[in-house]
Design a protein around this motif. Structure first.
Motif, PDB file in Angstrom:
ATOM      1  N   ASP A 164       0.816  -1.221   0.000  1.00  0.00           N
ATOM      2  CA  ASP A 164       0.000   0.000   0.000  1.00  0.00           C
ATOM      3  C   ASP A 164       0.849   1.270   0.000  1.00  0.00           C
ATOM      4  O   ASP A 164       0.309   2.380   0.025  1.00  0.00           O
ATOM      5  N   GLY A 165       2.172   1.106   0.018  1.00  0.00           N
ATOM      6  CA  GLY A 165       3.060   2.265  -0.031  1.00  0.00           C
ATOM      7  C   GLY A 165       3.196   3.016   1.283  1.00  0.00           C
ATOM      8  O   GLY A 165       3.554   4.192   1.292  1.00  0.00           O
ATOM      9  N   LEU A 166       2.922   2.344   2.395  1.00  0.00           N
ATOM     10  CA  LEU A 166       2.974   3.013   3.702  1.00  0.00           C
ATOM     11  C   LEU A 166       4.265   2.746   4.473  1.00  0.00           C
ATOM     12  O   LEU A 166       4.639   3.529   5.337  1.00  0.00           O
TER      13      LEU A 166
ATOM     14  N   THR B 297       6.960   5.389   4.959  1.00  0.00           N
ATOM     15  CA  THR B 297       7.097   6.277   3.809  1.00  0.00           C
ATOM     16  C   THR B 297       6.463   7.612   4.181  1.00  0.00           C
ATOM     17  O   THR B 297       5.881   7.757   5.267  1.00  0.00           O
ATOM     18  N   GLU B 298       6.537   8.567   3.286  1.00  0.00           N
ATOM     19  CA  GLU B 298       5.879   9.857   3.530  1.00  0.00           C
ATOM     20  C   GLU B 298       4.377   9.649   3.765  1.00  0.00           C
ATOM     21  O   GLU B 298       3.791  10.243   4.677  1.00  0.00           O
ATOM     22  N   ALA B 299       3.769   8.790   2.947  1.00  0.00           N
ATOM     23  CA  ALA B 299       2.333   8.502   3.111  1.00  0.00           C
ATOM     24  C   ALA B 299       2.064   7.830   4.459  1.00  0.00           C
ATOM     25  O   ALA B 299       1.066   8.116   5.122  1.00  0.00           O
ATOM     26  N   GLY B 300       2.953   6.948   4.893  1.00  0.00           N
ATOM     27  CA  GLY B 300       2.810   6.288   6.184  1.00  0.00           C
ATOM     28  C   GLY B 300       2.936   7.270   7.335  1.00  0.00           C
ATOM     29  O   GLY B 300       2.181   7.206   8.312  1.00  0.00           O
TER      30      GLY B 300
ATOM     31  N   ALA C  42       2.270  10.461   7.196  1.00  0.00           N
ATOM     32  CA  ALA C  42       1.071  11.315   7.179  1.00  0.00           C
ATOM     33  C   ALA C  42      -0.111  10.596   7.814  1.00  0.00           C
ATOM     34  O   ALA C  42      -0.860  11.195   8.609  1.00  0.00           O
ATOM     35  N   LEU C  43      -0.286   9.318   7.491  1.00  0.00           N
ATOM     36  CA  LEU C  43      -1.393   8.553   8.071  1.00  0.00           C
ATOM     37  C   LEU C  43      -1.210   8.393   9.572  1.00  0.00           C
ATOM     38  O   LEU C  43      -2.164   8.522  10.347  1.00  0.00           O
TER      39      LEU C  43
ATOM     40  N   GLU D 102      -2.096  11.675  11.257  1.00  0.00           N
ATOM     41  CA  GLU D 102      -3.547  11.864  11.249  1.00  0.00           C
ATOM     42  C   GLU D 102      -4.210  11.004  12.325  1.00  0.00           C
ATOM     43  O   GLU D 102      -5.076  11.476  13.071  1.00  0.00           O
TER      44      GLU D 102
END
Length: 152
Positions: A78-80, A92-95, A97-98, A101
């Motif tokens: 999932d790219g996290l 990752t950057e997406a991880g 950020a999640l 949040e």
């Protein structure tokens, strides 16, 4: 017969679309709950000790290492997260950020529960479950309520 002795009348069913929307929201929250718990924990482990190892994740979540390995594979797909041999797990950057949040939602819910007079230990534990299941609108109401209480 007293009112308390009568069985409660069932509430009228809501519109089918509204009803199904509520169930869809719960299913989506359940699907994301585990993902969010993992990335938040990974972020905490990295922040505390510079790395997140599979063995530490398993110990903190109270699950077996193969369970963690399976989830980490999913998170990587999932790219996290990124897994590096002999170096642990990294977000990752997406991880990141999640995780941020999820942490903020947890903070808002926990603050709300504390403002209601819930004990700190119970508020922390309850927030862990509630944070994944509240809508943005409800979360914003919790935030406003807490902000108003601290401003007063």
């Amino acid at each position: 017969m007293q009112d308390t002795d009568r069985p409660h009348e069932p509430a009228a069913l809501v519109d089918a679309e509204a009803h199904s929307a509520g169930f869809r929201q719960v299913r989506e929250a359940r699907r994301l709950e585990l993902v969010e718990d993992y990335v938040e924990l990974i972020a905490d482990l990295i922040g505390d000790g510079g790395e997140a190892r599979q063995v530490d994740i398993a110990a903190r979540l109270g699950v077996a290492q193969p369970t963690v390995a399976k989830m980490l594979k999913r998170l990587a797909e999932d790219g996290l997260v990124q897994q590096r041999p002999y170096r642990g797990v990294f977000l990752t950057e997406a991880g990141r950020a999640l995780a941020a949040e999820a942490r903020e939602r947890h903070r808002i819910v926990e603050s709300f529960l504390l403002a209601l007079g819930v004990s700190p230990d119970v508020a922390r534990c309850d927030a862990e479950g509630i944070e994944h299941h509240v809508s943005g609108e409800t979360l914003e109401a919790f935030r406003r309520f807490t902000a108003a209480r601290t401003a007063a």
